[in-house]
Design an enzyme around this catalytic site. Structure first.
Site, mmCIF file in Angstrom:
data_model
loop_
_atom_site.group_PDB
_atom_site.id
_atom_site.type_symbol
_atom_site.label_atom_id
_atom_site.label_comp_id
_atom_site.label_asym_id
_atom_site.label_seq_id
_atom_site.Cartn_x
_atom_site.Cartn_y
_atom_site.Cartn_z
ATOM 1 C CG LEU A 102 -1.956 -1.080 1.368
ATOM 2 C CD1 LEU A 102 -2.727 -0.922 2.681
ATOM 3 C CD2 LEU A 102 -2.919 -1.041 0.192
ATOM 4 C CG ASP A 103 0.584 4.079 -3.067
ATOM 5 O OD1 ASP A 103 1.371 3.208 -3.466
ATOM 6 O OD2 ASP A 103 -0.301 4.597 -3.785
ATOM 7 C CE LYS A 104 5.905 8.774 4.284
ATOM 8 N NZ LYS A 104 7.060 9.648 4.067
ATOM 9 C CE LYS A 190 -2.399 7.217 -3.881
ATOM 10 N NZ LYS A 190 -1.094 7.194 -3.241
#
Ligand code: URA
Length: 237
Positions: A102-104, A190
């Site tokens: 998962l992205d930051k 995104k």
């Protein structure tokens, strides 16, 4: 792992205290006293006793975390805080790693395990494991966007996404949606919305295959999976 490291990891004190414990004959491995901290032990196979008490060391650990914003999905990093840094030492001892990334700034369901086989099954593109994200976008979708996102959009690198499902959470003119995808390309969600001219403001993963994020887990906290959840994941993958 070295016996002194194991004892230190398990919270048996400083290096000096661990040395003392070993010297006193407090550690037994497969019935033999181990007094040298350099001796290697395999906590997954050896029978380990500390002052006569058997250490319960299970081979695998399965943790469900509600990942908070601001930490990275990695096991270690030189400058950033990682999801593994959020674990208690007794869980970190099993050396679990995040299953998928998962992205930051993404929050929500993150599975951490040391079961490489299960991790591989859950992330293999062939298995098409569904992941559902709650997505807050900067402006409502327009006619045609839902169909496009569901059928496949072309990302900035020319890749065409596989079929997905989109659900409006607060109506067609709202900015909150749920997107279910079976892939895990870099920044996929995104970039899918970017392909339709929308920016993702907040992203939270709510499920992966049959595993649903426990609503009682606050961001940054985690719990072990139940036996039922583990069985569900294994049967599904
Ligand atoms: N898609 C993204 O863009 N980011 C994530 O963290 C997960 C899926």
């Amino acid at each position: 792992m070295r016996s002194d490291k194991l004892l230190a990891n398990m919270g048996y004190g400083s290096r000096k205290e661990v040395k003392k414990l070993l010297k006193k004959g407090g550690l037994t491995v497969n019935g033999e006293k181990v007094t040298d901290g350099k001796t290697h032990v395999n906590p997954q196979e050896d029978e380990i006793e500390i002052f006569g008490e058997t250490i319960d060391y299970k081979p695998f650990i399965y943790l469900m975390m509600n990942k908070p914003q601001g930490v990275i999905s990695a096991t270690e990093d030189r400058s950033e805080e990682t999801v593994v840094d959020l674990l208690e030492i007794e869980d970190a001892l099993y050396e679990p790693f995040p299953v998928g990334r998962l992205d930051k700034d993404t929050t929500g369901l993150l599975l951490l395990t040391n079961d490489g086989k299960l991790a591989h099954q859950l992330t293999s593109p062939k298995k098409k494991v569904e992941k559902t994200y709650r997505v807050h976008i900067d402006a409502p979708l327009q006619d045609g966007n839902k169909d496009a996102l569901e059928q496949g959009v072309i990302l900035d690198d020319g890749y065409e996404t596989k079929p997905a499902r989109l659900e409006y959470v607060n109506g067609e003119r709202g900015t909150l949606v749920k997107l279910t995808i079976t892939e895990g390309k870099f920044h996929q969600v995104k970039r899918m919305f970017q392909a339709r001219g929308r920016n993702v403001i907040a992203l939270k993963r709510e499920s992966m295959g049959p595993l649903l994020l426990d609503p009682h887990l606050d961001p940054g906290t985690y719990r072990e999976l139940t036996d039922e959840e583990i069985a569900l994941l294994k049967n599904d993958s």
